[in-house]
Each structure stands twice: as structure tokens, then as C-alpha cells.
Design a protein around this motif. Structure first.
Motif, mmCIF file in Angstrom:
data_model
loop_
_atom_site.group_PDB
_atom_site.id
_atom_site.type_symbol
_atom_site.label_atom_id
_atom_site.label_comp_id
_atom_site.label_asym_id
_atom_site.label_seq_id
_atom_site.Cartn_x
_atom_site.Cartn_y
_atom_site.Cartn_z
ATOM 1 N N PRO A 146 0.847 -1.208 0.000
ATOM 2 C CA PRO A 146 0.000 0.000 0.000
ATOM 3 C C PRO A 146 0.876 1.250 0.000
ATOM 4 C CG PRO A 146 -0.803 -1.582 1.610
ATOM 5 C CD PRO A 146 0.529 -2.092 1.110
ATOM 6 N N GLY A 147 0.508 2.212 -0.833
ATOM 7 C CA GLY A 147 1.250 3.458 -0.921
ATOM 8 C C GLY A 147 2.444 3.408 -1.858
ATOM 9 N N GLU A 148 2.831 2.231 -2.311
ATOM 10 C CA GLU A 148 3.954 2.095 -3.239
ATOM 11 C C GLU A 148 3.524 2.613 -4.612
ATOM 12 O OE1 GLU A 148 7.169 -1.369 -4.424
ATOM 13 O OE2 GLU A 148 5.216 -1.956 -3.674
ATOM 14 N N GLU A 149 4.328 3.420 -5.240
ATOM 15 C CA GLU A 149 3.993 4.010 -6.533
ATOM 16 C C GLU A 149 4.035 2.917 -7.597
ATOM 17 O OE1 GLU A 149 3.411 5.923 -9.925
ATOM 18 O OE2 GLU A 149 5.407 5.081 -9.685
ATOM 19 N N ALA A 150 2.892 2.649 -8.213
ATOM 20 C CA ALA A 150 2.733 1.490 -9.101
ATOM 21 C C ALA A 150 3.650 1.548 -10.321
ATOM 22 C CB ALA A 150 1.278 1.358 -9.532
ATOM 23 N N PHE A 151 3.687 2.673 -11.021
ATOM 24 C CA PHE A 151 4.460 2.756 -12.254
ATOM 25 C C PHE A 151 5.943 2.526 -11.985
ATOM 26 C CE2 PHE A 151 6.737 4.908 -15.685
ATOM 27 C CZ PHE A 151 6.154 4.295 -16.778
ATOM 28 N N ALA A 152 6.475 3.175 -10.959
ATOM 29 C CA ALA A 152 7.895 3.013 -10.630
ATOM 30 C C ALA A 152 8.199 1.574 -10.216
ATOM 31 C CB ALA A 152 8.298 3.981 -9.523
ATOM 32 N N ALA A 153 7.320 0.980 -9.411
ATOM 33 C CA ALA A 153 7.542 -0.391 -8.945
ATOM 34 C C ALA A 153 7.501 -1.380 -10.104
ATOM 35 C CB ALA A 153 6.496 -0.764 -7.893
ATOM 36 N N ASN B 211 -6.172 14.052 -15.300
ATOM 37 C CA ASN B 211 -6.297 13.936 -13.848
ATOM 38 C C ASN B 211 -7.762 13.945 -13.452
ATOM 39 O OD1 ASN B 211 -3.512 13.919 -13.339
ATOM 40 N ND2 ASN B 211 -3.430 16.137 -13.516
ATOM 41 N N ASN B 212 -8.666 13.997 -14.437
ATOM 42 C CA ASN B 212 -10.089 14.177 -14.166
ATOM 43 C C ASN B 212 -10.902 12.922 -14.411
ATOM 44 O OD1 ASN B 212 -9.627 16.934 -13.644
ATOM 45 N ND2 ASN B 212 -9.608 17.343 -15.834
ATOM 46 N N ALA B 213 -10.266 11.755 -14.398
ATOM 47 C CA ALA B 213 -10.983 10.515 -14.656
ATOM 48 C C ALA B 213 -11.992 10.251 -13.548
ATOM 49 C CB ALA B 213 -10.007 9.361 -14.752
ATOM 50 N N LYS B 214 -13.180 9.824 -13.939
ATOM 51 C CA LYS B 214 -14.226 9.454 -12.975
ATOM 52 C C LYS B 214 -14.525 7.994 -13.149
ATOM 53 C CE LYS B 214 -15.927 13.986 -12.739
ATOM 54 N NZ LYS B 214 -16.595 14.900 -12.081
ATOM 55 N N PHE B 215 -14.534 7.268 -12.059
ATOM 56 C CA PHE B 215 -14.757 5.842 -12.112
ATOM 57 C C PHE B 215 -16.063 5.499 -11.449
ATOM 58 C CE2 PHE B 215 -10.198 6.571 -12.075
ATOM 59 C CZ PHE B 215 -9.828 5.934 -13.214
ATOM 60 N N THR C 57 -2.730 -7.014 -16.480
ATOM 61 C CA THR C 57 -4.065 -7.149 -15.922
ATOM 62 C C THR C 57 -3.935 -6.852 -14.443
ATOM 63 O OG1 THR C 57 -4.644 -8.848 -17.523
ATOM 64 C CG2 THR C 57 -6.012 -8.709 -15.553
ATOM 65 N N ALA C 58 -4.795 -5.986 -13.919
ATOM 66 C CA ALA C 58 -4.654 -5.572 -12.522
ATOM 67 C C ALA C 58 -5.947 -5.786 -11.751
ATOM 68 C CB ALA C 58 -4.258 -4.102 -12.459
ATOM 69 N N ILE C 59 -5.770 -6.180 -10.513
ATOM 70 C CA ILE C 59 -6.868 -6.275 -9.559
ATOM 71 C C ILE C 59 -6.402 -5.528 -8.324
ATOM 72 C CG2 ILE C 59 -8.253 -7.803 -8.108
ATOM 73 C CD1 ILE C 59 -7.732 -10.015 -10.169
ATOM 74 N N GLY C 60 -7.228 -4.648 -7.810
ATOM 75 C CA GLY C 60 -6.836 -3.936 -6.606
ATOM 76 C C GLY C 60 -7.405 -2.544 -6.586
ATOM 77 N N ALA C 61 -6.760 -1.675 -5.824
ATOM 78 C CA ALA C 61 -7.259 -0.319 -5.652
ATOM 79 C C ALA C 61 -6.084 0.652 -5.632
ATOM 80 C CB ALA C 61 -8.041 -0.216 -4.351
ATOM 81 N N PHE C 62 -6.381 1.879 -6.010
ATOM 82 C CA PHE C 62 -5.415 2.954 -5.946
ATOM 83 C C PHE C 62 -6.015 4.079 -5.119
ATOM 84 C CE2 PHE C 62 -4.194 0.780 -9.823
ATOM 85 C CZ PHE C 62 -2.807 0.815 -9.763
ATOM 86 N N GLU C 63 -5.169 4.772 -4.365
ATOM 87 C CA GLU C 63 -5.635 5.955 -3.653
ATOM 88 C C GLU C 63 -5.947 7.070 -4.634
ATOM 89 O OE1 GLU C 63 -2.797 6.979 -0.651
ATOM 90 O OE2 GLU C 63 -2.953 5.016 0.298
ATOM 91 N N ARG C 64 -5.137 7.170 -5.696
ATOM 92 C CA ARG C 64 -5.385 8.123 -6.782
ATOM 93 C C ARG C 64 -4.690 7.589 -8.024
ATOM 94 N NH1 ARG C 64 -1.109 11.513 -7.760
ATOM 95 N NH2 ARG C 64 0.558 11.242 -6.274
ATOM 96 N N ALA C 65 -5.176 7.989 -9.194
ATOM 97 C CA ALA C 65 -4.600 7.496 -10.435
ATOM 98 C C ALA C 65 -4.713 8.557 -11.515
ATOM 99 C CB ALA C 65 -5.322 6.229 -10.886
ATOM 100 N N ILE C 66 -3.761 8.563 -12.414
ATOM 101 C CA ILE C 66 -3.818 9.377 -13.627
ATOM 102 C C ILE C 66 -4.046 8.395 -14.765
ATOM 103 C CG2 ILE C 66 -2.554 10.888 -15.198
ATOM 104 C CD1 ILE C 66 -0.972 11.862 -12.731
ATOM 105 N N VAL C 67 -5.116 8.606 -15.509
ATOM 106 C CA VAL C 67 -5.471 7.723 -16.609
ATOM 107 C C VAL C 67 -4.896 8.311 -17.888
ATOM 108 C CG1 VAL C 67 -7.386 6.719 -17.910
ATOM 109 C CG2 VAL C 67 -7.563 6.982 -15.433
ATOM 110 N N GLY C 68 -4.300 7.456 -18.711
ATOM 111 C CA GLY C 68 -3.708 7.950 -19.940
ATOM 112 C C GLY C 68 -3.807 6.948 -21.062
ATOM 113 N N TRP C 69 -3.455 7.391 -22.245
ATOM 114 C CA TRP C 69 -3.463 6.557 -23.436
ATOM 115 C C TRP C 69 -2.424 7.091 -24.399
ATOM 116 C CZ3 TRP C 69 -6.781 10.316 -22.117
ATOM 117 C CH2 TRP C 69 -6.958 11.345 -23.008
ATOM 118 N N PHE C 70 -1.982 6.246 -25.303
ATOM 119 C CA PHE C 70 -1.004 6.652 -26.302
ATOM 120 C C PHE C 70 -1.720 7.198 -27.521
ATOM 121 C CE2 PHE C 70 1.978 5.972 -29.815
ATOM 122 C CZ PHE C 70 3.065 6.665 -29.305
#
Length: 75
Positions: A24-31, A71-75, A47-60
Motif C-alpha cells: 500500500p502506498g507504493e507508486e505502481a508505475f515506478a515499482a 487527472n479528471n478521470a471518474k470511475f 491485468t490488474a486487480i486492486g485499488a489505488f488511492e489516486r490514479a492518472i489515466v492515460g493513453w497513447f
């Protein structure tokens, strides 16, 4: 925390499948980037299962040849 844990669960036809559990709290992208470098991964799907405290959603964006993010993604 004790750091990210991983286990190789399958290897066939040149493809490997890992289960990776991060703290928990470990930065996902860096890890995950560090894990990929350590394991010699040069291409992957995720493929991911779990939760994030906050996330930035992106695409190529292939036309701009860059990643777009929001930074405005709504889930």
C-alpha cells in the motif's frame, strides 16, 4: 512495508506470467518499471486487480506520438 513481492506462475512458448503484489502506498508505475527491468521484460500486457488511492489515466496518441493523460478521470 516489506517491498513488492512477485512470483513466476507460468512459463510457456517464450511467455512468462507473473503475479506481482505491491505494498500500500507504493507508486505502481515506478515499482512495475523496476520489476520489468529486473526481469528483462521488453514488452508486456498488464491485468490488474486492486485499488489505488489516486490514479492518472492515460493513453497513447499515435498521431502525436506521445501519451495523453487526464487527472479528471471518474470511475
Amino acid at each position: 512495508g516489506t517491498g513488492m513481492k512477485s512470483r513466476l506462475v507460468s512459463e510457456a512458448g517464450g511467455q512468462r506470467t507473473f503475479v506481482v503484489v505491491r505494498d500500500p502506498g507504493e507508486e505502481a508505475f515506478a515499482a512495475l518499471t523496476a520489476f520489468a527491468i529486473d526481469q528483462g521484460v521488453d514488452s508486456a500486457s498488464l491485468t490488474a486487480i486492486g485499488a489505488f488511492e489516486r490514479a492518472i489515466v492515460g493513453w497513447f496518441d499515435p498521431n502525436a506520438k506521445t501519451y495523453r493523460k487526464t487527472n479528471n478521470a471518474k470511475f
